[in-house]
Design an enzyme around this catalytic site. Structure first.
Site, mmCIF file in Angstrom:
data_model
loop_
_atom_site.group_PDB
_atom_site.id
_atom_site.type_symbol
_atom_site.label_atom_id
_atom_site.label_comp_id
_atom_site.label_asym_id
_atom_site.label_seq_id
_atom_site.Cartn_x
_atom_site.Cartn_y
_atom_site.Cartn_z
ATOM 1 N N ASP A 144 4.325 -13.986 -22.685
ATOM 2 C CA ASP A 144 4.465 -12.615 -22.215
ATOM 3 C C ASP A 144 5.695 -11.947 -22.780
ATOM 4 O O ASP A 144 6.745 -12.557 -22.891
ATOM 5 C CB ASP A 144 4.576 -12.581 -20.691
ATOM 6 C CG ASP A 144 3.236 -12.778 -20.039
ATOM 7 O OD1 ASP A 144 2.251 -12.915 -20.774
ATOM 8 O OD2 ASP A 144 3.192 -12.797 -18.810
ATOM 9 N N GLU B 201 0.253 7.230 7.786
ATOM 10 C CA GLU B 201 1.658 7.482 7.478
ATOM 11 C C GLU B 201 2.464 6.187 7.381
ATOM 12 O O GLU B 201 3.549 6.158 6.830
ATOM 13 C CB GLU B 201 2.289 8.409 8.521
ATOM 14 C CG GLU B 201 1.926 9.871 8.333
ATOM 15 C CD GLU B 201 2.260 10.397 6.936
ATOM 16 O OE1 GLU B 201 3.452 10.515 6.639
ATOM 17 O OE2 GLU B 201 1.337 10.682 6.166
ATOM 18 N N ARG C 279 -2.560 -14.068 -13.141
ATOM 19 C CA ARG C 279 -2.428 -14.446 -14.559
ATOM 20 C C ARG C 279 -1.251 -15.373 -14.822
ATOM 21 O O ARG C 279 -1.092 -15.889 -15.922
ATOM 22 C CB ARG C 279 -2.413 -13.210 -15.454
ATOM 23 C CG ARG C 279 -1.284 -12.246 -15.216
ATOM 24 C CD ARG C 279 -1.419 -11.036 -16.119
ATOM 25 N NE ARG C 279 -1.333 -11.406 -17.524
ATOM 26 C CZ ARG C 279 -0.243 -11.865 -18.122
ATOM 27 N NH1 ARG C 279 0.851 -12.032 -17.420
ATOM 28 N NH2 ARG C 279 -0.247 -12.165 -19.395
ATOM 29 N N PRO D 288 5.699 1.952 0.730
ATOM 30 C CA PRO D 288 6.597 2.699 -0.151
ATOM 31 C C PRO D 288 8.067 2.331 0.057
ATOM 32 O O PRO D 288 8.894 2.556 -0.827
ATOM 33 C CB PRO D 288 6.346 4.172 0.227
ATOM 34 C CG PRO D 288 5.057 4.188 0.953
ATOM 35 C CD PRO D 288 4.892 2.840 1.580
HETATM 36 C C1 9D3 Z 1 5.325 11.492 4.100
HETATM 37 C C2 9D3 Z 1 6.069 10.267 3.734
HETATM 38 N N1 9D3 Z 1 5.265 9.312 2.942
HETATM 39 C C3 9D3 Z 1 6.175 8.279 2.406
HETATM 40 C C4 9D3 Z 1 6.432 8.473 0.945
HETATM 41 C C5 9D3 Z 1 4.292 8.691 3.804
HETATM 42 C C6 9D3 Z 1 3.381 7.761 3.121
HETATM 43 C C7 9D3 Z 1 2.754 8.084 1.932
HETATM 44 C C8 9D3 Z 1 1.884 7.190 1.334
HETATM 45 C C9 9D3 Z 1 3.131 6.528 3.695
HETATM 46 C C10 9D3 Z 1 2.242 5.657 3.100
HETATM 47 C C11 9D3 Z 1 1.614 5.988 1.928
HETATM 48 C C12 9D3 Z 1 0.655 5.063 1.316
HETATM 49 N N2 9D3 Z 1 1.286 4.218 0.299
HETATM 50 C C13 9D3 Z 1 1.322 2.908 0.397
HETATM 51 O O1 9D3 Z 1 0.817 2.382 1.366
HETATM 52 C C14 9D3 Z 1 1.974 2.136 -0.610
HETATM 53 C C15 9D3 Z 1 2.661 2.514 -1.809
HETATM 54 C C16 9D3 Z 1 2.947 3.791 -2.391
HETATM 55 O O2 9D3 Z 1 2.576 4.871 -1.904
HETATM 56 N N3 9D3 Z 1 3.655 3.814 -3.559
HETATM 57 C C17 9D3 Z 1 4.089 2.695 -4.173
HETATM 58 N N4 9D3 Z 1 3.862 1.495 -3.667
HETATM 59 C C18 9D3 Z 1 3.159 1.414 -2.501
HETATM 60 S S1 9D3 Z 1 2.781 0.010 -1.704
HETATM 61 C C19 9D3 Z 1 1.982 0.755 -0.490
#
Ligand code: 9D3
Length: 263
Positions: free
Chosen positions: A168, A115, A153, A88
């Site tokens: 595209d 997490e 793609r 994230p």
């Molecule tokens: C409580 C804080 N969270 C951060 C927003 C912890 C958390 C939530 C979800 C940590 C990891 C995740 C799992 N998400 C991913 O691994 C992830 C992700 C996403 O949640 N949103 C957008 N892109 C991606 S790429 C990997």
């Protein structure tokens, strides 16, 4: 292109590899895909891939040793591959990043769970940290699939020729024009006459107009960034003149009513 996915849920990828354009790209050897279970690189007798966070708090953190082992095993086989951590906190994915990634001969995609991953993994072993948008997933697996999908793609020949990636919408900075197929009348709604006419040049112009209109209405941010060509400017200019005409009429009527009430 060689895709290697590191995950604790390799089975999630089985249906992804076995359908549609991805499946065909594998069959035609445009891409090669491998899913690696990070657990295979766990070092303790419980094969643990996660542990409690230093400093306390809820949730678990992905242990660094199994991840490092899995990443090193993959990059030793493919020294020129790029390594991508799905997180994230990463750069928001877009078509430009997809194009950049398509120029690698291999990509190692690392799917986080829990997490997050131990921070010390990021420094030496990761080339890209990528997010697929501002929403919260349960792990990096779906994000990895999205990146594999968007990059595949773009690989020459992967779309099977009938539909090249150069056409595209995002490569010309506009949304695509409206599409129609049979029947000619569906629930009382007709297909625009021009598309049935066979006038290819007029159809192309109609489609460009449709693209510009949709982009203006749905994604004006894209239109603001776009470098317009002569024909696009001409179409937009025509709209401006038509809108101005309507507005002038409206303003004239307004001042006329005002004058009438005064008189
Ligand atoms: C409580 C804080 N969270 C951060 C927003 C912890 C958390 C939530 C979800 C940590 C990891 C995740 C799992 N998400 C991913 O691994 C992830 C992700 C996403 O949640 N949103 C957008 N892109 C991606 S790429 C990997």
């Amino acid at each position: 292109m060689n895709f290697v996915v590191l995950t604790i849920f390799p089975e999630m990828f089985d249906p992804f590899w076995s359908h549609g354009i991805i499946r065909r790209a594998i069959e035609y050897k445009k891409i090669c895909t491998t899913t690696v279970n990070i657990r295979d690189y766990a070092q303790d007798r419980h094969q643990a891939t996660d542990d409690r966070p230093f400093g306390g708090g809820s949730g678990m953190v992905m242990k660094p040793e199994p991840l490092a082992g899995a990443i090193r095993a993959a990059t030793q086989k493919m020294p020129t591959a790029g390594t991508i951590l799905l997180t994230p906190q990463g750069r928001p994915f877009n078509q430009n990043i997809a194009k950049e990634l398509a120029s690698f001969d291999g990509l190692v995609l690392i799917c986080g769970r829990y997490e997050g991953v131990d921070e010390r993994i990021c420094h030496d072993l990761i080339d890209y940290e990528i997010s697929i948008g501002d929403f919260v997933l349960t792990g990096g697996e779906l994000a990895a699939m999205i990146i594999v999908d968007a990059v595949t793609r773009l690989i020459p020949g992967a779309l099977g020729g009938e539909d090249a990636a150069e056409n595209d919408s995002f490569s010309n900075g506009l949304l695509e024009h409206a599409h129609y197929t049979r029947p000619r009348i569906f629930e009382g709604q007709e297909v625009p006459e021009i598309l049935l006419s066979g006038h290819h040049q007029e159809i192309e112009r109609w489609r460009l107009k449709s693209s510009l209109m949709r982009t203006l209405l749905k994604r004006s941010d894209l239109l603001q960034q776009k470098k317009l060509n002569r024909q696009e400017i001409e179409i937009l200019d025509k709209w401006r003149r038509e809108l101005n005409q309507i507005l002038e009429l409206h303003h004239r009527n307004e001042s006329k009513t005002l004058n009438d009430t005064k008189a």
